[in-house]
Structures are given as structure tokens and as C-alpha cells.
Design an enzyme around this catalytic site. Structure first.
Site, PDB file in Angstrom:
ATOM      1  N   LYS A  89     -34.080  28.006   6.279  1.00 32.71           N
ATOM      2  CA  LYS A  89     -34.811  27.103   7.166  1.00 32.71           C
ATOM      3  C   LYS A  89     -35.523  27.751   8.175  1.00 32.71           C
ATOM      4  O   LYS A  89     -34.890  28.393   9.028  1.00 32.71           O
ATOM      5  CB  LYS A  89     -33.988  26.064   7.706  1.00 32.71           C
ATOM      6  CG  LYS A  89     -33.522  24.669   6.691  1.00 32.71           C
ATOM      7  CD  LYS A  89     -32.820  23.992   7.405  1.00 32.71           C
ATOM      8  CE  LYS A  89     -32.309  22.891   6.149  1.00 32.71           C
ATOM      9  NZ  LYS A  89     -31.388  21.815   6.695  1.00 32.71           N
ATOM     10  N   ASP A 140     -27.793  27.245   1.279  1.00 28.27           N
ATOM     11  CA  ASP A 140     -27.808  27.383   2.690  1.00 28.27           C
ATOM     12  C   ASP A 140     -27.097  28.892   2.717  1.00 28.27           C
ATOM     13  O   ASP A 140     -26.285  29.135   1.721  1.00 28.27           O
ATOM     14  CB  ASP A 140     -27.072  26.379   3.613  1.00 28.27           C
ATOM     15  CG  ASP A 140     -25.577  25.776   2.940  1.00 28.27           C
ATOM     16  OD1 ASP A 140     -24.842  26.991   2.686  1.00 28.27           O
ATOM     17  OD2 ASP A 140     -25.522  24.714   2.898  1.00 28.27           O
ATOM     18  N   ARG A 169     -37.852  26.929  11.664  1.00 31.43           N
ATOM     19  CA  ARG A 169     -38.613  25.716  12.448  1.00 31.43           C
ATOM     20  C   ARG A 169     -39.900  26.233  12.835  1.00 31.43           C
ATOM     21  O   ARG A 169     -40.223  27.083  13.346  1.00 31.43           O
ATOM     22  CB  ARG A 169     -37.735  25.517  14.093  1.00 31.43           C
ATOM     23  CG  ARG A 169     -38.291  24.480  14.615  1.00 31.43           C
ATOM     24  CD  ARG A 169     -37.331  23.865  15.701  1.00 31.43           C
ATOM     25  NE  ARG A 169     -36.100  23.383  15.047  1.00 31.43           N
ATOM     26  CZ  ARG A 169     -36.171  22.125  14.441  1.00 31.43           C
ATOM     27  NH1 ARG A 169     -37.417  21.333  14.430  1.00 31.43           N
ATOM     28  NH2 ARG A 169     -35.376  21.403  13.832  1.00 31.43           N
ATOM     29  N   GLY A 199       0.680  -0.999   0.084  1.00 33.23           N
ATOM     30  CA  GLY A 199       0.053  -0.026  -0.078  1.00 33.23           C
ATOM     31  C   GLY A 199       0.847   1.498  -0.054  1.00 33.23           C
ATOM     32  O   GLY A 199       0.435   2.394  -0.167  1.00 33.23           O
ATOM     33  N   GLU A 200       2.173   1.338   0.282  1.00 27.45           N
ATOM     34  CA  GLU A 200       2.997   2.447   0.239  1.00 27.45           C
ATOM     35  C   GLU A 200       3.072   2.944  -1.253  1.00 27.45           C
ATOM     36  O   GLU A 200       3.199   2.197  -2.171  1.00 27.45           O
ATOM     37  CB  GLU A 200       4.333   1.970   0.643  1.00 27.45           C
ATOM     38  CG  GLU A 200       4.493   1.742   2.199  1.00 27.45           C
ATOM     39  CD  GLU A 200       5.722   1.295   2.609  1.00 27.45           C
ATOM     40  OE1 GLU A 200       6.719   1.318   1.989  1.00 27.45           O
ATOM     41  OE2 GLU A 200       6.018   1.360   3.955  1.00 27.45           O
ATOM     42  N   ARG A 221     -13.630  20.071   5.588  1.00 29.11           N
ATOM     43  CA  ARG A 221     -15.038  20.334   6.385  1.00 29.11           C
ATOM     44  C   ARG A 221     -14.531  19.822   7.658  1.00 29.11           C
ATOM     45  O   ARG A 221     -15.609  19.989   8.435  1.00 29.11           O
ATOM     46  CB  ARG A 221     -15.999  19.543   5.617  1.00 29.11           C
ATOM     47  CG  ARG A 221     -16.509  20.210   4.436  1.00 29.11           C
ATOM     48  CD  ARG A 221     -17.742  19.263   3.900  1.00 29.11           C
ATOM     49  NE  ARG A 221     -16.887  17.957   2.871  1.00 29.11           N
ATOM     50  CZ  ARG A 221     -17.414  17.343   2.458  1.00 29.11           C
ATOM     51  NH1 ARG A 221     -18.868  17.220   2.265  1.00 29.11           N
ATOM     52  NH2 ARG A 221     -16.648  16.173   1.738  1.00 29.11           N
ATOM     53  N   GLN A 222     -13.435  19.186   8.006  1.00 25.88           N
ATOM     54  CA  GLN A 222     -13.044  19.109   9.379  1.00 25.88           C
ATOM     55  C   GLN A 222     -12.214  20.270   9.910  1.00 25.88           C
ATOM     56  O   GLN A 222     -11.006  20.028  10.124  1.00 25.88           O
ATOM     57  CB  GLN A 222     -12.533  17.762   9.593  1.00 25.88           C
ATOM     58  CG  GLN A 222     -12.056  17.152  11.050  1.00 25.88           C
ATOM     59  CD  GLN A 222     -13.583  16.938  11.801  1.00 25.88           C
ATOM     60  OE1 GLN A 222     -14.310  16.314  11.163  1.00 25.88           O
ATOM     61  NE2 GLN A 222     -13.684  17.322  13.061  1.00 25.88           N
TER      62      GLN A 222
HETATM   63  C1  R5P Z   1     -21.495  22.256   3.143  1.00 23.99           C
HETATM   64  O1  R5P Z   1     -21.398  23.133   3.855  1.00 23.99           O
HETATM   65  C2  R5P Z   1     -21.256  22.218   1.827  1.00 23.99           C
HETATM   66  O2  R5P Z   1     -21.119  23.710   1.158  1.00 23.99           O
HETATM   67  C3  R5P Z   1     -22.085  21.441   0.920  1.00 23.99           C
HETATM   68  O3  R5P Z   1     -23.266  22.098   1.095  1.00 23.99           O
HETATM   69  C4  R5P Z   1     -22.018  20.252   1.269  1.00 23.99           C
HETATM   70  O4  R5P Z   1     -20.680  19.537   1.503  1.00 23.99           O
HETATM   71  C5  R5P Z   1     -22.831  19.081   0.414  1.00 23.99           C
HETATM   72  O5  R5P Z   1     -22.790  17.814   0.994  1.00 23.99           O
HETATM   73  P1  R5P Z   1     -23.954  16.890   0.265  1.00 23.99           P
HETATM   74  O6  R5P Z   1     -23.830  16.903  -0.980  1.00 23.99           O
HETATM   75  O7  R5P Z   1     -23.217  15.757   1.005  1.00 23.99           O
HETATM   76  O8  R5P Z   1     -25.344  17.279   0.933  1.00 23.99           O
END
Ligand code: R5P
Length: 288
Positions: A189, A166, A191, A35-36, A93-94
Site C-alpha cells: 500500500k 499484506d 499513500r 449454557g454450561e 489476533r488479540q
Molecule cells: C490479518 O493479519 C490476517 O492475516 C488476515 O489477513 C485477516 O485476518 C483477514 O481478515 P478479513 O477476512 O476479515 O479481512
């Protein structure tokens, strides 16, 4: 100047070399039975500026390791300056500790890129601009959104709305929409009860209009599919989904199309059949 093609970005590296009118090196890469990774670059850089192009998409860990090996070897073979061009930056994303004790993985990757010998770095539409502050070397977050906007402009959309799924993606929608003076908005969104959430564009109506959902990444497709369902209920006409990075795991692309998206549009930061746009000019223009 010379471009070194990483294994994850061979075709894009060739396009970058063409745009820069310079030569391209394709290193020898092998995987040992355990795997290297094995890397060999048959070139003496002798004071050249080398641009190593390598996205850190799937397989993420192997592609990161091969990026480190390429950066270190390029420097060791005499390059006077090494630019790490990482069009898609994995682990982005982390970028914080969501739960106590978690690794802040993207910060570790930034440290390793720097330690491997990069003198500067460029990436495209990284998840959060703040990630660049992890680097002590000059580090630039470029954007493909104007290219995406120009592609959308040529689709001849009816009364178009460029929509972020978003609030975090609103900056992308705004940048793409500016290319063709289109309206832009984001899905909000609200609630309603403890179990019910309503979703709708913050300001605009999409009824009878063509909508382009724009995001940095489409991964599982969940975000786009949810947005598409809402937009259809609210009377949107044709729906397109555009992103810089087509991570598109598993059957994500098929699921998105089955949900009613007419076309998925992506750039070549990650090689995928939905690639309609090349980021090579964006990379080439940023390198001096
Ligand atoms: C999230 O903050 C990113 O901008 C994307 O909206 C997200 O990574 C999309 O992921 P998925 O296609 O799994 O919903």
C-alpha cells in the site's frame, strides 16, 4: 497413543487417528439449559499418550471451555501425556495491547491450556509465531502452506503468482509457492494523498497471469475482496483465494466469489464447505 475428538473437530480428529493408526474416543458432550458444558469420557487412559484435537473456532468461548474440560479430564483419567492439538487457535489476533488496558486475550488462553493439563501443544499457522513464547510447555506452530502449495500446483495455473495480501502474510506465500516453483509477492500500500492509497504487488506484474491470494485466515473476506479488486484492475486472469483457516463469517464466502474469486480453497482446521485439504498428515507427522 489415542486421539480424543473435541466437539469442534470431530472429523479432523478421526482423520488424525487414522493417520496415526490409533483409536479414537468421542466424548459425550451436552449443553445444560443454562449454557454450561457437560463432558464425559468413558475411557481409562492408564498411562497412554492422549492427543486432544479441538479447534477454538465459533463458538469460540464454548470451544475453549470444552478444550479445558477435555484436557483436565483426560489427565485426571490417567493419561501419562496429554497433547493439545488446537489446529485453529482463537483469540490469536488479540495478541497485544492495541489500546491501553486491553486484555491480551491469547496470552490468557495459553495460560489456561497449560493449567488445564496439556503437556505440549501444537497448532497450525497461528496468527503470529511469537505467541508460542507464551507457553512454558513445548509448543509448536506447524504450517499447512506446503499442502496449499501442492493443491495450487495441481490447478494448472497459467504463469502463476502466489500473492500475500499484506507483508505479514509474505512468509505464507513464499512457503506455498516453493512447492511448485511459482513466483510470489505481496500487495504493497502506498499513500498518495491524505485520502488516496494505491495498492499493487511490490515487485511483479499480474497482467495476464493467474493469481492465488494466500493468507492464514479469511474472516470477513474484506482483505481478499480488496486485493481481488486491485488485481482485476491490473489485468490478473483467474484469481483464487486460499487460506489455512476458513473463519468466513456470515456471507463472506459469497461476497468473495461475487467479487470475482474463482474458488476459495481452505483446510479442515475449521469445518467448512471450502475445505479442499486436510491438515491431518501435518498433525500426525508432528506427534511422536
Ligand atoms: C490479518 O493479519 C490476517 O492475516 C488476515 O489477513 C485477516 O485476518 C483477514 O481478515 P478479513 O477476512 O476479515 O479481512
Amino acid at each position: 497413543m489415542i486421539v480424543v475428538a473435541g466437539p469442534a473437530s470431530g472429523e479432523l480428529a478421526a482423520r488424525v487417528a487414522k493417520a496415526l493408526k490409533c483409536s479414537l474416543i468421542e466424548p459425550e458432550l451436552k449443553r445444560f439449559p443454562d449454557g454450561e458444558s457437560y463432558v464425559r469420557i468413558d475411557h481409562k487412559f492408564e498411562g497412554e499418550h492422549a492427543v486432544v484435537v479441538q479447534s477454538t473456532c465459533h463458538p469460540v468461548n464454548d470451544n475453549f471451555m470444552e478444550l479445558f474440560l477435555l484436557l483436565d479430564t483426560t489427565k485426571d483419567l490417567g493419561a501419562k501425556r496429554v497433547t493439545a492439538a488446537v489446529p485453529y487457535f482463537g483469540y490469536a489476533r488479540q495478541d497485544k495491547r492495541f489500546k491501553p488496558g486491553e486484555a491480551i486475550s491469547v496470552r490468557t488462553m495459553c495460560k489456561l491450556i497449560e493449567r488445564a493439563g496439556a503437556d505440549d501443544l501444537l497448532t497450525i499457522d497461528i496468527h503470529e509465531d511469537e505467541i508460542m513464547a507464551n507457553f512454558a510447555i513445548p509448543a509448536y506452530n506447524l504450517t499447512a502452506m506446503p499442502l496449499i502449495g501442492r493443491y495450487l500446483a495441481n490447478l494448472d495455473l497459467r504463469d502463476p503468482v502466489v500473492l500475500a495480501p499484506d507483508p505479514g502474510a509474505l512468509r505464507h506465500a513464499r512457503r506455498a509457492a516453493a512447492e511448485f516453483m511459482a513466483d510470489y509477492d505481496y500487495l504493497e500500500k502506498t499513500r498518495l494523498t491524505s485520502t488516496k492509497v494505491a495498492m499493487r504487488p511490490k515487485r511483479l506484474s499480474v497482467s495476464g497471469r493467474d493469481v492465488a491470494i494466500v493468507d492464514d485466515i479469511i474472516s470477513t473476506g474484506g482483505t481478499v475482496i480488496e486485493a481481488t479488486k486491485v488485481l482485476k484492475k491490473q489485468g490478473a486472469r483467474k484469481i483464487y483465494a486460499a487460506c489455512t483457516h476458513p473463519v468466513l463469517v456470515g456471507k463472506a464466502a459469497q461476497k468473495i466469489l461475487a467479487a470475482g474469486v474463482r474458488e476459495i480453497i481452505s483446510t479442515d482446521t475449521i469445518k467448512h464447505k471450502t475445505n479442499m485439504i486436510s491438515v491431518a498428515p501435518v498433525i500426525a507427522e508432528s506427534i511422536h
